[in-house]
Design a protein around this motif. Structure first.
Motif, PDB file in Angstrom:
ATOM      1  N   PHE A 102      80.110 124.074 101.796  1.00  0.00           N
ATOM      2  CA  PHE A 102      79.017 123.339 102.432  1.00  0.00           C
ATOM      3  C   PHE A 102      79.318 121.843 102.437  1.00  0.00           C
ATOM      4  CE2 PHE A 102      77.069 127.202 100.822  1.00  0.00           C
ATOM      5  CZ  PHE A 102      76.209 127.584 101.847  1.00  0.00           C
ATOM      6  N   ARG A 120      84.941 119.206  97.672  1.00  0.00           N
ATOM      7  CA  ARG A 120      84.220 120.252  96.920  1.00  0.00           C
ATOM      8  C   ARG A 120      84.064 121.515  97.774  1.00  0.00           C
ATOM      9  NH1 ARG A 120      78.228 118.937  94.953  1.00  0.00           N
ATOM     10  NH2 ARG A 120      77.893 119.194  97.188  1.00  0.00           N
ATOM     11  N   ARG A 133      83.959 126.979  88.489  1.00  0.00           N
ATOM     12  CA  ARG A 133      83.400 127.534  87.246  1.00  0.00           C
ATOM     13  C   ARG A 133      82.673 128.831  87.548  1.00  0.00           C
ATOM     14  NH1 ARG A 133      84.375 125.594  81.962  1.00  0.00           N
ATOM     15  NH2 ARG A 133      84.765 123.361  82.105  1.00  0.00           N
ATOM     16  N   TYR A 134      81.861 128.812  88.636  1.00  0.00           N
ATOM     17  CA  TYR A 134      81.088 130.014  88.947  1.00  0.00           C
ATOM     18  C   TYR A 134      81.994 131.131  89.451  1.00  0.00           C
ATOM     19  CZ  TYR A 134      76.994 127.149  88.218  1.00  0.00           C
ATOM     20  OH  TYR A 134      76.052 126.338  87.638  1.00  0.00           O
ATOM     21  N   SER A 185      75.666 135.471  96.071  1.00  0.00           N
ATOM     22  CA  SER A 185      76.206 134.280  95.403  1.00  0.00           C
ATOM     23  C   SER A 185      77.733 134.322  95.398  1.00  0.00           C
ATOM     24  CB  SER A 185      75.693 134.199  93.960  1.00  0.00           C
ATOM     25  OG  SER A 185      74.291 134.148  93.952  1.00  0.00           O
ATOM     26  N   ARG A 186      78.275 135.518  95.160  1.00  0.00           N
ATOM     27  CA  ARG A 186      79.738 135.655  95.145  1.00  0.00           C
ATOM     28  C   ARG A 186      80.316 135.347  96.530  1.00  0.00           C
ATOM     29  NH1 ARG A 186      80.271 140.812  93.736  1.00  0.00           N
ATOM     30  NH2 ARG A 186      79.481 140.328  91.676  1.00  0.00           N
ATOM     31  N   ASP A 228      71.366 139.438  94.909  1.00  0.00           N
ATOM     32  CA  ASP A 228      71.620 138.011  94.672  1.00  0.00           C
ATOM     33  C   ASP A 228      73.032 137.764  94.148  1.00  0.00           C
ATOM     34  OD1 ASP A 228      70.522 135.205  94.303  1.00  0.00           O
ATOM     35  OD2 ASP A 228      71.289 135.657  92.312  1.00  0.00           O
ATOM     36  N   ASP A 229      73.501 138.630  93.268  1.00  0.00           N
ATOM     37  CA  ASP A 229      74.845 138.448  92.713  1.00  0.00           C
ATOM     38  C   ASP A 229      75.901 138.510  93.806  1.00  0.00           C
ATOM     39  OD1 ASP A 229      73.978 138.051  90.201  1.00  0.00           O
ATOM     40  OD2 ASP A 229      74.488 140.038  89.419  1.00  0.00           O
ATOM     41  N   ASP A 289      84.435 116.739  87.944  1.00  0.00           N
ATOM     42  CA  ASP A 289      83.480 117.763  87.499  1.00  0.00           C
ATOM     43  C   ASP A 289      82.632 118.294  88.656  1.00  0.00           C
ATOM     44  OD1 ASP A 289      84.402 117.736  84.935  1.00  0.00           O
ATOM     45  OD2 ASP A 289      82.909 116.306  84.201  1.00  0.00           O
ATOM     46  N   VAL A 327      82.476 122.538  89.819  1.00  0.00           N
ATOM     47  CA  VAL A 327      81.290 123.404  89.795  1.00  0.00           C
ATOM     48  C   VAL A 327      81.535 124.767  90.467  1.00  0.00           C
ATOM     49  CG1 VAL A 327      78.872 123.644  90.530  1.00  0.00           C
ATOM     50  CG2 VAL A 327      79.673 121.498  89.529  1.00  0.00           C
ATOM     51  N   PRO A 328      81.969 124.810  91.746  1.00  0.00           N
ATOM     52  CA  PRO A 328      82.142 126.132  92.376  1.00  0.00           C
ATOM     53  C   PRO A 328      83.221 126.972  91.696  1.00  0.00           C
ATOM     54  CG  PRO A 328      82.962 124.387  93.804  1.00  0.00           C
ATOM     55  CD  PRO A 328      82.256 123.722  92.687  1.00  0.00           C
ATOM     56  N   ARG A 382      78.950 133.460  98.871  1.00  0.00           N
ATOM     57  CA  ARG A 382      78.814 132.011  99.083  1.00  0.00           C
ATOM     58  C   ARG A 382      79.932 131.263  98.391  1.00  0.00           C
ATOM     59  NH1 ARG A 382      73.258 132.312  98.167  1.00  0.00           N
ATOM     60  NH2 ARG A 382      73.536 131.780  95.974  1.00  0.00           N
ATOM     61  N   ASN A 383      80.198 131.694  97.165  1.00  0.00           N
ATOM     62  CA  ASN A 383      81.192 130.998  96.350  1.00  0.00           C
ATOM     63  C   ASN A 383      82.601 131.162  96.918  1.00  0.00           C
ATOM     64  OD1 ASN A 383      83.146 131.379  93.713  1.00  0.00           O
ATOM     65  ND2 ASN A 383      81.708 129.679  93.519  1.00  0.00           N
TER      66      ASN A 383
END
Lengths: 439, 232
Positions: free
Chosen positions: B87, B154, B109-110, B78-79, B74-75, B102, B106-107, B81-82
């Motif tokens: 999208f 975004r 920050r992750y 997620s990385r 998952d990590d 803000d 979001v992306p 995807r980020n």
């Protein structure tokens, strides 16, 4: 990242303040009750006389049959086994002749009817004891003096020391020294005024109908003449309170304290008790002592405290309440987090890992915990104040100390963490595609 | 950029199993602008979910930017995807109580970028979509077209190699739709691969290539003209 989680958690809580407050209150109620009960019990257990301990409680464990005779009353007060540990008046009289202890004191508390010198009849607590009780338990004598040791077991003694608060109650602001009062047909003169210290009182006084105040201190020997006795010592009442009967009675109702500063004194005292028990056994008494124990004061205090099983029961009930609060919080958090599933799915699409989502929600649960802890501590302090107001005869002032505040805070955070684990795990386990609206 | 071979996806509900993708294979090259067309229920959304690493698949191989995504944790997913995917949704999917700035944050920050770098990227992305002046507005204070531009910003802010867009103009009027398509074309010209699902033939015409999905497979409209034509 933690700062970001915190920021998002605050945002989430602000989004629906009423719901957030409901979650905090849910936790605060359970925590508040638990902390207040815990602190009350801890206040009872707090050592009112810290320092080096050379004081020992002498116990002659035996089967008195008293707990059975007392029936439910013993169980209610958690004192069922106490009479099996205490000494009879005869045993205290005999053991107090020993020169081994530096000092010793027998003590027995009860409730007495008193006729004041103005003719009024009042009821009050009385402790029949040795003069050395004041020195052993560091009870200050504010004015006047106590009695001579030679009067400790003298049935004809006619002297008493009055507790300061009791004196004010009976005599107002006038000096009580020299005043005469009558108890059970015996007139005694007040020779001194002792300081009121209800906390210290707990060390030598257990509930025997004497209440939680000192009232009068009287030489122990006076009980022979006054026919004072615990209500459950039926054997004595069978003999109509005669002095001879009291001297031979085996029922235990008197505490016996000895001061043994050196190891040699302690060893000698143990030997003395062993031989005393053997002598009692040989004499063929019906309930002869079985096992002598020299119990240190702090050990006795803990032991006696544990006797109050009611405290433990209330503490357990408050713990069950706290668990119920946690479970309610789990449900509230589940509902809140579930509503946010679409937003979480968007965050997952934007790169949030399961772990990040989990942590963000745990931080939110902890933030609820912080709010719950603050409100809970406020509740707890109000409840403690309420207990103080509702129990004027308490032996201690209930209070939250810094350690209890800190541990209360920690326990609340742990509860919030526990409550947040399952909802956070659920929300982070949802596949993002399930709640993501492409269209 | 995307290389899928024999992808299978089966949804099960109790004893029922429904095959959403059946042996789907496709290849999208780097820098391409590909339109995906197909009727409702044909498997387009399932394809987007799998392409965007939002859902797992039951068989086949998927290479995203030459990385085999099968078996990634998952990590790592997620990385990926980020860092590699942006999208764009038909319904925008902006977080309603975060302002424009803000939402774009979001992306980033992750990704763990520091504050100054995040600010630089956000300002640049807003400039690209012409919404610099709206950075402190909430989504509810913007028109549909502006919200979709925020959503595109975004998607762009992380400088991804691939943008997955599903009916990006579906909720917009024709003027707004044209502006959004021009924006996507401009982004594509700057080197970003775009895969766009659409029902509209005139929008699909702006893409380099059109692919048709039917019954969970990519079909060749030339080979099966009638069925594809009926479906589309």
């Amino acid at each position: 990242m933690l700062a970001y989680y915190l920021q998002q958690a605050l945002r989430s809580l602000r989004r629906n303040p009423a719901y957030s407050m409901l979650m905090m209150l849910c936790l605060a109620l359970g925590v508040g009750v638990w902390i207040s009960v815990h602190s009350t019990v801890a206040s009872q257990a707090r050592d009112p006389m810290p320092g080096p301990r050379n004081l020992f409680h002498v116990e002659l464990e035996h089967d008195s049959g008293l707990p059975e005779r007392m029936g439910n009353a013993a169980g209610i007060w958690g004192l069922a086994h106490l009479p099996d540990l205490l000494l009879s008046y005869r045993q205290v009289s005999e053991l107090s002749r020993s020169q081994i202890p530096s000092r010793s004191a027998g003590a027995f508390s009860t409730q007495v009817a008193v006729q004041l010198d103005d003719g009024r009849f009042v009821e009050g607590p009385a402790t029949f004891c040795f003069a050395d009780l004041f020195a052993l338990f560091e009870i200050p004598v504010l004015s006047g003096s106590t009695w001579a040791r030679s009067l400790d077991l003298d049935p004809n003694a006619n002297v008493a020391v009055v507790d300061h608060d009791q004196a004010r109650l009976w005599f107002g602001n006038t000096d009580p020294i020299g005043r005469k009062v009558r108890l059970g047909g015996v007139e005694v003169t007040i020779s001194g005024v002792a300081a009121s210290d209800p906390q210290r009182l707990r060390l030598y006084h257990l509930w025997f109908g004497g209440g939680y105040r000192n009232g009068l201190f009287l030489p122990l020997g006076l009980i022979e003449r006054m026919r004072a006795r615990p209500v459950f010592v039926f054997g004595w009442s069978d003999h109509d309170g005669a002095s001879a009967a009291l001297r031979t009675l085996d029922d235990g109702f008197v505490h016996f304290w000895v001061e043994l500063p050196t190891e040699a004194q302690r060893s000698a005292m143990i030997l003395l008790l062993d031989s005393y028990v053997e002598r009692e056994r040989v004499s063929g008494r019906a309930s002869a002592p079985l096992r002598p124990t020299l119990r240190r004061l702090d050990d006795w205090r803990r032991n006696a405290h544990q006797l109050y099983a009611g405290y433990r029961m209330v503490e357990m009930l408050s713990l069950i309440g706290l668990i119920a609060s946690c479970l309610s919080l789990v449900r509230l958090l589940m509902a809140k987090f579930q509503i946010r599933a679409p937003e979480v799915s968007v965050r997952r699409a934007l790169g949030a890992s399961r772990r990040a989502v989990f942590l963000q929600h745990i931080v939110e649960a902890l933030l609820v915990g912080v709010g719950g802890a603050l409100i809970g501590l406020l509740f707890a302090s109000l409840e403690v104040a309420m207990y103080n107001a509702a129990l004027p005869d308490r032996t201690v002032d209930f209070a939250l100390d810094l350690g209890q505040v800190a541990s209360g805070f920690g326990v609340t955070l742990l509860c919030a963490l526990f409550a947040g684990l399952y909802p956070a795990w659920r929300i982070c386990s949802i596949p993002p595609a399930v709640y993501l609206r492409w269209q | 950029m995307i290389r899928m071979t024999g992808i299978k996806k089966v949804y099960t509900s109790g004893v029922l199993a429904m095959e959403a993708l059946a042996d789907l294979s496709l290849h999208v090259g780097k820098g391409e602008f590909v339109a995906i067309m197909g009727p409702s229920g044909s498997g387009k959304t399932t394809f987007l979910n799998i392409a965007g690493l939002l859902d797992s698949f039951d068989g086949g191989d998927y290479l995203l930017d030459d990385i085999d995504v099968r078996g990634l944790g998952d990590d790592e997913q997620s990385r990926l995807r980020n860092q590699k995917i942006g999208f764009v949704f038909q319904s925008f999917n902006l977080i309603p109580d975060l302002d424009v700035f803000d939402n774009l944050d979001v992306p980033l920050r992750y990704r763990g970028l520091h504050g100054a770098e995040r600010r630089r990227r956000i300002e640049h992305a807003l400039e690209q979509v012409g919404l610099t002046a709206r950075s402190r507005h909430l989504p509810s204070q913007l028109s549909g077209g502006q919200q979709q531009r925020v959503a595109i910003a975004r998607a762009l802010v992380g400088e991804p190699k691939l943008i997955l867009a599903d009916e990006p103009t579906g909720n917009l009027d024709s003027v707004m739709a044209r502006q959004i398509m021009e924006l996507l074309q401009k982004i594509n010209q700057q080197g970003t691969t775009i895969v766009m699902v659409t029902h509209a033939a005139e929008l699909a015409a702006r893409a380099h290539r059109k692919l048709h999905i039917l019954d969970g497979k990519v079909i060749d409209p030339q080979a099966r003209p009638r069925r594809a034509a009926e479906a589309i």
